[in-house]
Write an enzyme that holds these catalytic residues in place. Structure first.
Site, PDB file in Angstrom:
ATOM      1  N   ASN A 153       0.870  -1.177   0.092  1.00  0.00           N
ATOM      2  CA  ASN A 153       0.090  -0.128  -0.177  1.00  0.00           C
ATOM      3  C   ASN A 153       0.744   1.036   0.151  1.00  0.00           C
ATOM      4  OD1 ASN A 153      -1.946   2.028   0.420  1.00  0.00           O
ATOM      5  ND2 ASN A 153      -2.388   1.336   2.661  1.00  0.00           N
ATOM      6  N   TRP A 154       1.192   1.965  -1.206  1.00  0.00           N
ATOM      7  CA  TRP A 154       1.993   2.786  -1.460  1.00  0.00           C
ATOM      8  C   TRP A 154       1.397   4.296  -0.704  1.00  0.00           C
ATOM      9  CZ3 TRP A 154       4.466   3.323  -6.844  1.00  0.00           C
ATOM     10  CH2 TRP A 154       5.198   2.230  -7.166  1.00  0.00           C
ATOM     11  N   LYS A 155       0.138   4.131  -0.359  1.00  0.00           N
ATOM     12  CA  LYS A 155      -0.488   5.515   0.208  1.00  0.00           C
ATOM     13  C   LYS A 155      -0.041   6.627  -0.734  1.00  0.00           C
ATOM     14  CE  LYS A 155      -0.280   3.360   4.626  1.00  0.00           C
ATOM     15  NZ  LYS A 155      -0.006   3.484   6.154  1.00  0.00           N
ATOM     16  N   HIS A 193      -9.554   1.386   4.717  1.00  0.00           N
ATOM     17  CA  HIS A 193      -8.136   1.650   5.672  1.00  0.00           C
ATOM     18  C   HIS A 193      -8.400   2.602   6.693  1.00  0.00           C
ATOM     19  CE1 HIS A 193      -4.112   2.739   6.581  1.00  0.00           C
ATOM     20  NE2 HIS A 193      -3.742   1.743   5.994  1.00  0.00           N
ATOM     21  N   GLU A 215      -6.886   5.006   7.752  1.00  0.00           N
ATOM     22  CA  GLU A 215      -6.526   6.445   7.355  1.00  0.00           C
ATOM     23  C   GLU A 215      -7.825   6.801   6.573  1.00  0.00           C
ATOM     24  OE1 GLU A 215      -2.777   5.765   5.355  1.00  0.00           O
ATOM     25  OE2 GLU A 215      -1.996   5.080   7.218  1.00  0.00           O
ATOM     26  N   GLU A 249      -5.464  -4.506  10.608  1.00  0.00           N
ATOM     27  CA  GLU A 249      -4.456  -3.521  10.777  1.00  0.00           C
ATOM     28  C   GLU A 249      -4.521  -2.743  12.049  1.00  0.00           C
ATOM     29  OE1 GLU A 249      -2.461  -2.567   6.875  1.00  0.00           O
ATOM     30  OE2 GLU A 249      -3.885  -1.191   7.006  1.00  0.00           O
ATOM     31  N   GLY A 268       2.486   2.442  10.615  1.00  0.00           N
ATOM     32  CA  GLY A 268       3.413   3.706  10.403  1.00  0.00           C
ATOM     33  C   GLY A 268       3.994   4.038  11.546  1.00  0.00           C
ATOM     34  N   SER A 289       3.282  -1.698  10.347  1.00  0.00           N
ATOM     35  CA  SER A 289       4.966  -1.669  10.431  1.00  0.00           C
ATOM     36  C   SER A 289       5.373  -3.306  10.279  1.00  0.00           C
ATOM     37  CB  SER A 289       5.184  -1.371  11.759  1.00  0.00           C
ATOM     38  OG  SER A 289       4.757   0.163  11.958  1.00  0.00           O
ATOM     39  N   GLY A 306       2.765  -1.186   4.189  1.00  0.00           N
ATOM     40  CA  GLY A 306       2.827   0.337   3.876  1.00  0.00           C
ATOM     41  C   GLY A 306       4.276   0.788   3.421  1.00  0.00           C
ATOM     42  N   GLY A 307       4.798   1.661   4.375  1.00  0.00           N
ATOM     43  CA  GLY A 307       6.183   1.991   4.268  1.00  0.00           C
ATOM     44  C   GLY A 307       7.346   1.025   3.638  1.00  0.00           C
TER      45      GLY A 307
HETATM   46  P1  PGA Z   1       2.692   0.567   7.633  1.00  0.00           P
HETATM   47  O1  PGA Z   1       1.385   0.853   6.849  1.00  0.00           O
HETATM   48  O2  PGA Z   1       3.491  -0.745   6.932  1.00  0.00           O
HETATM   49  O3  PGA Z   1       3.669   1.837   7.063  1.00  0.00           O
HETATM   50  O4  PGA Z   1       2.679   0.499   8.951  1.00  0.00           O
HETATM   51  C1  PGA Z   1       0.489  -0.400   6.605  1.00  0.00           C
HETATM   52  C2  PGA Z   1      -0.675  -0.026   5.955  1.00  0.00           C
HETATM   53  O5  PGA Z   1      -1.366   1.023   6.608  1.00  0.00           O
HETATM   54  O6  PGA Z   1      -1.361  -0.614   5.190  1.00  0.00           O
END
Ligand code: PGA
Length: 260
Positions: free
Chosen positions: A9-11, A104, A106, A176, A182, A222, A243-244
């Site tokens: 997930n590149w966001k 998600h 966010e 999640e 993050g 994470s 994500g990251g």
């Molecule tokens: P993260 O994000 O790996 O940067 O914690 C995961 C996500 O939100 O899908």
């Protein structure tokens, strides 16, 4: 055997040229490197890069040769029409997009995405032949007050459990915990396994043992090359939503290779 899946997930990250470089590197390395097992790899870049991701993720001469599949990070709950700035499931499907993240944390937090909106988006995706990757998970406050199971049960019941069994059997669920996203604070394998087993049990109560056994449950928050192997070794964890660490080809590929 359940499917093993790693989705990135590149966001809202990377400029066009940076995205192109990362997609190109991923395709080249995934083509060349020996991959452990049969892992489905999904890349979810921002909307403007979807077409490029599809082109670079699929062999030009042999469309059956896929280095990674492509997913969107969001979809409109509406079918079409006067919704400025929105993107419909039919549009994604017409671009060969196979997956889409829904619910998600966010989006729940910043865009007010509710369980009802998740339910509508999931329906629209399924009607257009796209696999929803549905996220659930509790905040730190909800975990500390001991309400995490209740929150997750509500998210799944209201967002998903209205589906007919056949439709339900096509989805992917990602757990999640918001406190792990993050933050560098990965859930322990035991904490994640406990919730995954709880989710599988809820599915079993609603849809029966066979369906519960085959639905892929991903962990996200994470997840990195150091933590992925132990997480993926847990009996109810079938992969990750990353994500990251999905923004670096080396880290993402290490995670893909983290299954036993
Ligand atoms: P993260 O994000 O790996 O940067 O914690 C995961 C996500 O939100 O899908």
């Amino acid at each position: 055997m359940r499917r093993k899946i790693v989705a990135g997930n590149w966001k809202m990250n990377l400029r066009f040229q940076e995205a192109e470089e990362l997609l190109d590197e991923l395709a080249t390395r995934l083509e060349k490197e020996q991959r452990s097992g049969d892992v489905e790899v999904i890349v979810c870049p921002p909307f403007p890069y979807l077409e490029m991701a599809y082109d670079l993720g699929t062999d030009e001469e042999d469309p059956n040769m896929v280095y990674f599949a492509v997913g969107a990070q969001n979809v409109s709950e509406h079918e079409k029409g006067a919704y400025t700035g929105e993107v419909s499931a039919a549009m994604l499907s017409s671009m060969n997009i196979e997956y889409c993240i829904v619910g998600h944390s966010e989006r729940r937090k910043y865009q007010g995405e509710t369980d009802l909106m998740v339910a509508r988006k999931v329906e629209s995706l399924l009607q257009n032949g796209i696999v929803p990757i549905v996220c659930c998970g509790e905040s730190l406050e909800e975990r500390e007050s001991g309400n995490h199971f209740k929150v997750i049960e509500r998210q799944l019941t209201e967002g998903l459990f209205h589906l007919e069994p056949l439709d339900f059997s096509r989805i992917i669920i990602a757990y999640e915990p918001v406190w792990a996203i993050g933050t560098g604070k990965t859930a322990t394998p035991e904490q994640a396994q406990e919730v995954h087993a709880f989710i599988r049990n809820l599915i079993q109560e609603k849809y029966g043992k066979e369906t519960a056994k085959q639905i892929p449950l991903l962990y996200g928050g994470s997840c990195n090359p150091a933590t992925a192997p132990e997480l993926f070794a847990m009996p109810d964890i079938d992969g990750g939503l990353i994500g990251g660490a999905s923004l670096k080809a080396g880290d993402f590929i290490s995670i893909i290779n983290s299954f036993e």
